[in-house]
Design a protein around this motif. Structure first.
Motif, PDB file in Angstrom:
ATOM      1  N   THR A 112      -8.406  -0.527 -15.031  1.00 26.83           N
ATOM      2  CA  THR A 112      -7.058  -0.856 -14.559  1.00 26.83           C
ATOM      3  C   THR A 112      -6.396   0.296 -13.802  1.00 26.83           C
ATOM      4  O   THR A 112      -5.294   0.130 -13.285  1.00 26.83           O
ATOM      5  N   PHE A 113      -7.050   1.432 -13.699  1.00 23.47           N
ATOM      6  CA  PHE A 113      -6.456   2.625 -13.103  1.00 23.47           C
ATOM      7  C   PHE A 113      -5.871   2.373 -11.714  1.00 23.47           C
ATOM      8  O   PHE A 113      -4.761   2.786 -11.416  1.00 23.47           O
ATOM      9  N   ALA A 114      -6.605   1.706 -10.837  1.00 22.62           N
ATOM     10  CA  ALA A 114      -6.152   1.490  -9.459  1.00 22.62           C
ATOM     11  C   ALA A 114      -5.436   0.148  -9.270  1.00 22.62           C
ATOM     12  O   ALA A 114      -5.133  -0.230  -8.153  1.00 22.62           O
ATOM     13  N   MET A 115      -5.154  -0.550 -10.359  1.00 24.14           N
ATOM     14  CA  MET A 115      -4.491  -1.848 -10.261  1.00 24.14           C
ATOM     15  C   MET A 115      -2.984  -1.690 -10.401  1.00 24.14           C
ATOM     16  O   MET A 115      -2.493  -0.728 -10.995  1.00 24.14           O
ATOM     17  N   GLU A 116      -2.263  -2.645  -9.842  1.00 28.08           N
ATOM     18  CA  GLU A 116      -0.796  -2.642  -9.875  1.00 28.08           C
ATOM     19  C   GLU A 116      -0.327  -3.586 -10.984  1.00 28.08           C
ATOM     20  O   GLU A 116      -0.767  -4.724 -11.066  1.00 28.08           O
ATOM     21  N   THR A 117       0.559  -3.109 -11.838  1.00 30.79           N
ATOM     22  CA  THR A 117       1.095  -3.950 -12.906  1.00 30.79           C
ATOM     23  C   THR A 117       2.107  -4.927 -12.334  1.00 30.79           C
ATOM     24  O   THR A 117       2.989  -4.556 -11.568  1.00 30.79           O
ATOM     25  N   ALA A 118       1.976  -6.176 -12.708  1.00 28.97           N
ATOM     26  CA  ALA A 118       2.883  -7.230 -12.237  1.00 28.97           C
ATOM     27  C   ALA A 118       4.177  -7.212 -13.040  1.00 28.97           C
ATOM     28  O   ALA A 118       4.207  -6.745 -14.185  1.00 28.97           O
ATOM     29  N   CYS A 119       5.229  -7.721 -12.449  1.00 26.67           N
ATOM     30  CA  CYS A 119       6.496  -7.890 -13.170  1.00 26.67           C
ATOM     31  C   CYS A 119       6.416  -9.067 -14.135  1.00 26.67           C
ATOM     32  O   CYS A 119       7.177  -9.146 -15.085  1.00 26.67           O
TER      33      CYS A 119
END
Length: 93
Positions: A56-63
């Motif tokens: 998950t390091f390069a992933m963007e967390t969703a709202c």
């Protein structure tokens, strides 16, 4: 299973558009939507791996927070076509 955090696997930059969870000025297309367990003791932080095993390091967390939408799918409806089938299968079991 504990709290689920939705994360976006992003692709190449694209024309600017409004996307929840993606910082303004850094518009990227969403390649896949994944689910990840929350980090221990931090329900809104992502753990190190998605349910399908990706980092998950390069992933963007969703709202989008599945716990705030009972009865709805775990992912934002606008990204239904790019949901990771492996993450979805783990949640369904």
């Amino acid at each position: 299973m504990g709290e689920i955090v939705v994360v976006y696997e992003l692709d190449k930059p694209m024309a600017r558009r409004s996307s929840p969870g993606i910082p303004a000025g850094e518009e990227w297309s969403v390649r896949k939507v994944h689910a990840a367990p929350s980090a221990p003791g931090a329900p809104s932080s992502t753990g190190p791996r998605t349910l399908c095993g990706k980092d998950t390091f390069a992933m963007e967390t969703a709202c989008w927070k599945p716990s705030e939408h009972p009865g709805a799918p775990w992912h934002p409806a606008e990204y239904a076509s790019v949901v990771c089938s492996d993450c979805d299968a783990v949640i369904e079991t």
